[in-house]
Design a protein around this motif. Structure first.
Motif, short mmCIF file in Angstrom:
data_model
loop_
_atom_site.label_atom_id
_atom_site.label_comp_id
_atom_site.label_asym_id
_atom_site.label_seq_id
_atom_site.Cartn_x
_atom_site.Cartn_y
_atom_site.Cartn_z
N ALA A 73 0.83 -1.20 0.00
CA ALA A 73 0.00 0.00 0.00
C ALA A 73 0.87 1.25 0.00
N GLN A 74 1.92 1.24 0.80
CA GLN A 74 2.80 2.40 0.87
C GLN A 74 3.50 2.64 -0.46
N ARG A 75 3.99 1.56 -1.08
CA ARG A 75 4.66 1.70 -2.37
C ARG A 75 3.69 2.17 -3.45
N LEU A 76 2.49 1.58 -3.45
CA LEU A 76 1.48 1.95 -4.43
C LEU A 76 1.06 3.40 -4.27
N ALA A 77 0.91 3.86 -3.03
CA ALA A 77 0.49 5.24 -2.77
C ALA A 77 1.52 6.24 -3.26
N GLY A 78 2.78 5.80 -3.45
CA GLY A 78 3.83 6.67 -3.93
C GLY A 78 3.88 6.81 -5.44
N THR A 79 2.96 6.16 -6.15
CA THR A 79 2.92 6.25 -7.61
C THR A 79 1.67 6.99 -8.06
N ALA A 80 1.72 7.56 -9.25
CA ALA A 80 0.56 8.28 -9.79
C ALA A 80 -0.62 7.33 -9.98
N ALA A 81 -0.35 6.13 -10.51
CA ALA A 81 -1.43 5.16 -10.71
C ALA A 81 -2.02 4.73 -9.36
N GLY A 82 -1.16 4.52 -8.39
CA GLY A 82 -1.63 4.14 -7.06
C GLY A 82 -2.47 5.22 -6.42
N GLN A 83 -2.07 6.47 -6.59
CA GLN A 83 -2.83 7.58 -6.05
C GLN A 83 -4.22 7.65 -6.69
N ARG A 84 -4.29 7.42 -7.99
CA ARG A 84 -5.59 7.47 -8.67
C ARG A 84 -6.49 6.33 -8.20
N LEU A 85 -5.91 5.15 -8.01
CA LEU A 85 -6.69 4.00 -7.53
C LEU A 85 -7.18 4.27 -6.11
N LEU A 86 -6.30 4.76 -5.27
CA LEU A 86 -6.66 5.07 -3.89
C LEU A 86 -7.73 6.16 -3.84
N ASP A 87 -7.57 7.18 -4.66
CA ASP A 87 -8.54 8.27 -4.72
C ASP A 87 -9.92 7.75 -5.13
N ALA A 88 -9.96 6.90 -6.17
CA ALA A 88 -11.23 6.36 -6.64
C ALA A 88 -11.89 5.49 -5.58
N ALA A 89 -11.09 4.67 -4.89
CA ALA A 89 -11.63 3.79 -3.85
C ALA A 89 -12.20 4.60 -2.69
N LEU A 90 -11.48 5.64 -2.27
CA LEU A 90 -11.95 6.46 -1.14
C LEU A 90 -13.19 7.27 -1.52
N LYS A 91 -13.22 7.79 -2.74
CA LYS A 91 -14.40 8.55 -3.17
C LYS A 91 -15.62 7.66 -3.28
N ALA A 92 -15.42 6.41 -3.69
CA ALA A 92 -16.55 5.47 -3.79
C ALA A 92 -17.16 5.18 -2.42
N LYS A 93 -16.32 5.21 -1.38
CA LYS A 93 -16.80 4.92 -0.02
C LYS A 93 -17.33 6.15 0.71
N ALA A 94 -16.95 7.33 0.25
CA ALA A 94 -17.30 8.56 0.97
C ALA A 94 -18.77 8.92 0.80
N ASP A 95 -19.33 9.56 1.82
CA ASP A 95 -20.69 10.09 1.72
C ASP A 95 -20.68 11.23 0.70
N PRO A 96 -21.78 11.42 0.00
CA PRO A 96 -21.81 12.55 -0.94
C PRO A 96 -21.75 13.87 -0.18
N PRO A 97 -21.11 14.89 -0.76
CA PRO A 97 -21.05 16.19 -0.07
C PRO A 97 -22.44 16.80 0.04
N PRO A 98 -22.63 17.72 0.98
CA PRO A 98 -23.93 18.38 1.10
C PRO A 98 -24.31 19.11 -0.19
N ALA A 99 -25.61 19.31 -0.36
CA ALA A 99 -26.10 20.02 -1.55
C ALA A 99 -25.45 21.39 -1.64
N GLY A 100 -25.03 21.73 -2.84
CA GLY A 100 -24.43 23.04 -3.07
C GLY A 100 -22.93 23.10 -2.87
N VAL A 101 -22.34 22.05 -2.30
CA VAL A 101 -20.88 22.04 -2.09
C VAL A 101 -20.22 21.52 -3.36
N ILE A 102 -19.35 22.34 -3.93
CA ILE A 102 -18.64 21.96 -5.16
C ILE A 102 -17.31 21.33 -4.76
#
Length: 202
Positions: free
Chosen positions: A30-59
């Protein structure tokens, strides 16, 4: 054709699930992967998929898009407009908190990077999702000299607006001189050289 799409979708979900499981059981990967651009994009997508949607009106900022206009307080209580405050200069914004051990560990490295940049290089700005008193005391004790802003943590805080709805800290973004969000970084930098390499590549 629809069947091919289904197979591809199932394969992609299985790949993400397998990668997630391996990261859970192998933190070094995980640490090695997080240090790469591809790893960051994968991590970002996974975290966004799990996150609650932002409140209405928040960009929420997106890579390649203009950072949403927001106002964040400095330690004197004055509102600072982002991204306008440092328009015309590439800006590395680091979102942190005094209770976040990895955040605190990387801050001297951010300070070293900021010092090397001088008046014309990349501007480093910290946004603490924390209490003003704790932030002020930490910055004074550790001689952190780059600009520090403070925001109240929550579903519409500056970190969320900068593309981090999952609220993982530390979180950094690189903002172009024209206000575009060039890239994001989930997790800490290793050292000043790691910061410089990340800030130099778009």
């Amino acid at each position: 054709m629809p069947r091919t799409r289904t197979v591809l979708l199932v394969a992609m979900v299985a790949a993400i699930a397998g990668a997630s499981a391996s990261l859970f059981f192998e933190p070094r990967i995980a640490q090695r992967l997080a240090g790469t651009a591809a790893g960051q994009r994968l991590l970002d997508a996974a975290l966004k998929a799990k996150a609650d949607p932002p409140p209405a009106g928040v960009i929420v900022g997106e890579r390649g898009g203009i950072v949403p206009d927001m106002r964040v307080r400095d330690l004197d209580g004055r509102a600072v407009a982002l991204p306008d405050a440092w328009a015309g200069r590439t800006t590395l914004v680091n979102v942190w908190a005094t209770w976040c051990a990895p955040c605190l560990k990387e801050m001297p490295e951010l300070q070293a990077f900021a010092r090397e940049q001088g008046a014309n290089g990349t501007q480093v700005v910290g946004i603490a999702l924390d209490d003003d008193t704790a932030v002020r005391a930490f910055l004074r004790a550790h001689a952190i000299g780059y600009p520090a802003l403070v925001d109240t943590p929550g579903p519409a805080d500056a970190g969320v607006r900068l593309g981090n709805p999952a609220g993982v800290l530390p979180y950094s973004v690189l903002v172009a001189a024209d206000g575009r969000l060039l890239k994001t970084r989930i997790g800490p930098f290793r050292d000043a050289a790691d910061i410089a390499a990340w800030a130099a590549t778009n």
